[in-house]
Design an enzyme around this catalytic site. Structure first.
Site, PDB file in Angstrom:
ATOM      1  N   ASP A 188     -73.024  23.032 -19.275  1.00  0.00           N
ATOM      2  CA  ASP A 188     -72.481  23.550 -20.534  1.00  0.00           C
ATOM      3  C   ASP A 188     -73.415  23.298 -21.707  1.00  0.00           C
ATOM      4  O   ASP A 188     -73.369  24.014 -22.703  1.00  0.00           O
ATOM      5  CB  ASP A 188     -71.122  22.915 -20.827  1.00  0.00           C
ATOM      6  N   HIS A 218     -70.971  14.172 -16.746  1.00  0.00           N
ATOM      7  CA  HIS A 218     -70.283  14.998 -15.761  1.00  0.00           C
ATOM      8  C   HIS A 218     -69.498  14.091 -14.838  1.00  0.00           C
ATOM      9  O   HIS A 218     -69.872  12.935 -14.596  1.00  0.00           O
ATOM     10  CB  HIS A 218     -71.292  15.833 -14.962  1.00  0.00           C
TER      11      HIS A 218
END
Length: 456
Positions: free
Chosen positions: A393, A334
């Protein structure tokens, strides 16, 4: 003989190939120049810290702490209006009510609602769950797209034509428009999906939303032909909506919202621009890529529990020999979090429960193995400036798969949540900043004298 119109529009001809090569050659920039001129690519430094471009009260993404005067990575935390997302989720789960409406109120208005305020807000949202007369027939059913994000974006832009105050950017009017779009989004999403299926030969069924149902319940009810869903399914979808609702002012689609809002344009154009950003596979489209990657992985593995096979596949991903050959393990890493993504941590607890109730234990175990092994394999093969961890996700795609939601709606469901955050940030930008956003780009092309056409 006249050229076939399809070949003119859709074929990549040798002429286009030649011109494309010219595009690539003349647009290439020496990567060392980005270092020389201290360009913050992606508006981030090497450690992933973003360039400060604005101020916000809406949400905070925290991934570091100060120890002895030095910033060091820590377990990630996400705050909505100063409240830790973990506490907010625990709060509405303990109270045994759906969280979307309560947290949407918080993000839009800055405070948690009391019981009366919450009920009034629910009624306000429910009353706005309608589309203009014949909108489904005249807009959604016309030329349905295989990509739902494109279909929804087109519908949002078309709603501009039905609004007599479309260009009014006063706070009350933009709030009215925002509440309308938040309420209408599930219909735009579900009906776009059903319209495309009808085009492809399936039966068409269109159900109106029910006022007494929550946002999550209405999505499931309208999407399924038998209109049936379980309490657990609705609870987990509601949680997904809350976790995706906002993520700081600097994520790509929210920053797009700030940029486009700063130009003075209308709400419909602004949200359409945010939708275009979210569609990208590096942003909201990542959850689809995760599930596609795992589907490919499952076809390649003869034993889902074999660590050596899993490692070999992950190595092949990084070496651009597997799946889409992009060199990425989707769902890992991320831009901000380096130790953990709090949204993924929350999700994981409920994913396991859902997986075991729905008979997906083996699939969940495979996800757990990849989550554990991927950071180690990535660090072995890539120069790392910060840690790598599973992001939201990684598990959201699995959740949607177990819920039997169509992959075409994975990213739109993300958008159905994030439109609340976009609306809050648009209102904040309009209130506080009256200056168009315009960062600098250093020009590299040398100045040249014009050459007449006959002399070229």
């Amino acid at each position: 003989m006249a050229k076939d119109i399809n070949s003119i529009f859709f074929d990549i001809t040798p002429e286009i190939e030649e011109l494309a090569l010219k595009c690539e050659t003349n647009n290439a920039i020496d990567k060392e120049l980005y270092t020389k001129y201290e360009v913050k690519r992606g508006l981030r430094d090497l450690n992933g810290k973003g360039v400060l471009a604005g101020l916000t009260n809406i949400s905070d993404v925290c991934a570091t702490k100060i120890v002895d005067g030095v910033s060091v990575p820590c377990a990630g935390n996400l705050y909505y209006r100063g409240y830790n997302i973990k506490d907010l989720v625990s709060g509405f789960l303990e109270a045994k009510h759906f969280g979307f409406e309560e947290i949407a109120y918080l993000l839009l208005f800055g405070e948690l609602p009391n019981q009366k305020e919450l009920e009034n807000f629910k009624d306000m949202i429910a009353d706005r769950r309608m589309l203009p007369p014949n909108f489904v027939r005249d807009v959604i059913m016309k030329a349905p797209s295989r990509d739902m994000m494109n279909s929804i974006t087109r519908s949002i832009l078309q709603l501009y034509s039905y609004d007599d105050k479309a260009d009014d950017t006063s706070i009350p009017n933009v709030l009215r428009q925002s509440l309308n779009l938040i309420s209408q989004f599930p219909m735009l999403m579900v009906y776009s999906y059903l319209a495309y299926n009808y085009k492809m030969g399936e039966d068409l069924y269109i159900y109106a939303p029910k006022k007494e149902l929550s946002m999550a319940e209405n999505i499931l009810m309208m999407l399924r032909e038998d209109r049936q869903y379980t309490e657990l399914e609705a609870k987990i979808l509601d949680m997904a909506l809350v976790l995706h609702m906002d993520h700081g002012g600097g994520n790509n689609s929210t920053f797009t919202t700030h940029v486009v809002t700063s130009s003075g344009t209308d709400t419909y154009s602004t949200i359409a621009a945010a939708m275009a950003s979210l569609k990208g596979p590096k942003h909201g489209g990542a959850n689809v890529k995760v599930t596609q990657m795992f589907e490919d992985m499952k076809t390649q593995l003869t034993d889902w529990q074999d660590d050596d096979q899993i490692r070999a596949y992950l190595e092949a991903l990084l070496e651009k020999r597997a799946f889409d050959k992009r060199g990425l393990i989707y769902g890992m890493g991320h831009a901000i979090y380096s130790v953990s993504d709090p949204r993924a941590e929350i999700f994981k607890k409920f994913v396991k429960q859902l997986a075991y109730e729905k008979g997906h234990e083996a699939e969940y175990a495979l996800y757990e193995k990849v989550e554990k092994m991927a950071p180690e394999i990535i660090s072995e093969r890539r120069k790392m400036y910060k840690g790598v961890n599973a992001n939201v996700d990684f598990y959201s795609g699995l959740v949607y798969s177990i819920l039997d939601l169509p992959p075409a709606l994975y990213t739109p469901i993300f958008a159905a949540a994030r439109i609340v955050g976009w609306s809050a940030h648009r209102l904040e930008e309009l209130k506080n900043v009256d200056k168009i956003i315009r960062p600098a780009y250093k020009p590299l092309a040398p100045y040249r004298d014009y050459i007449k056409l006959d002399d070229r």
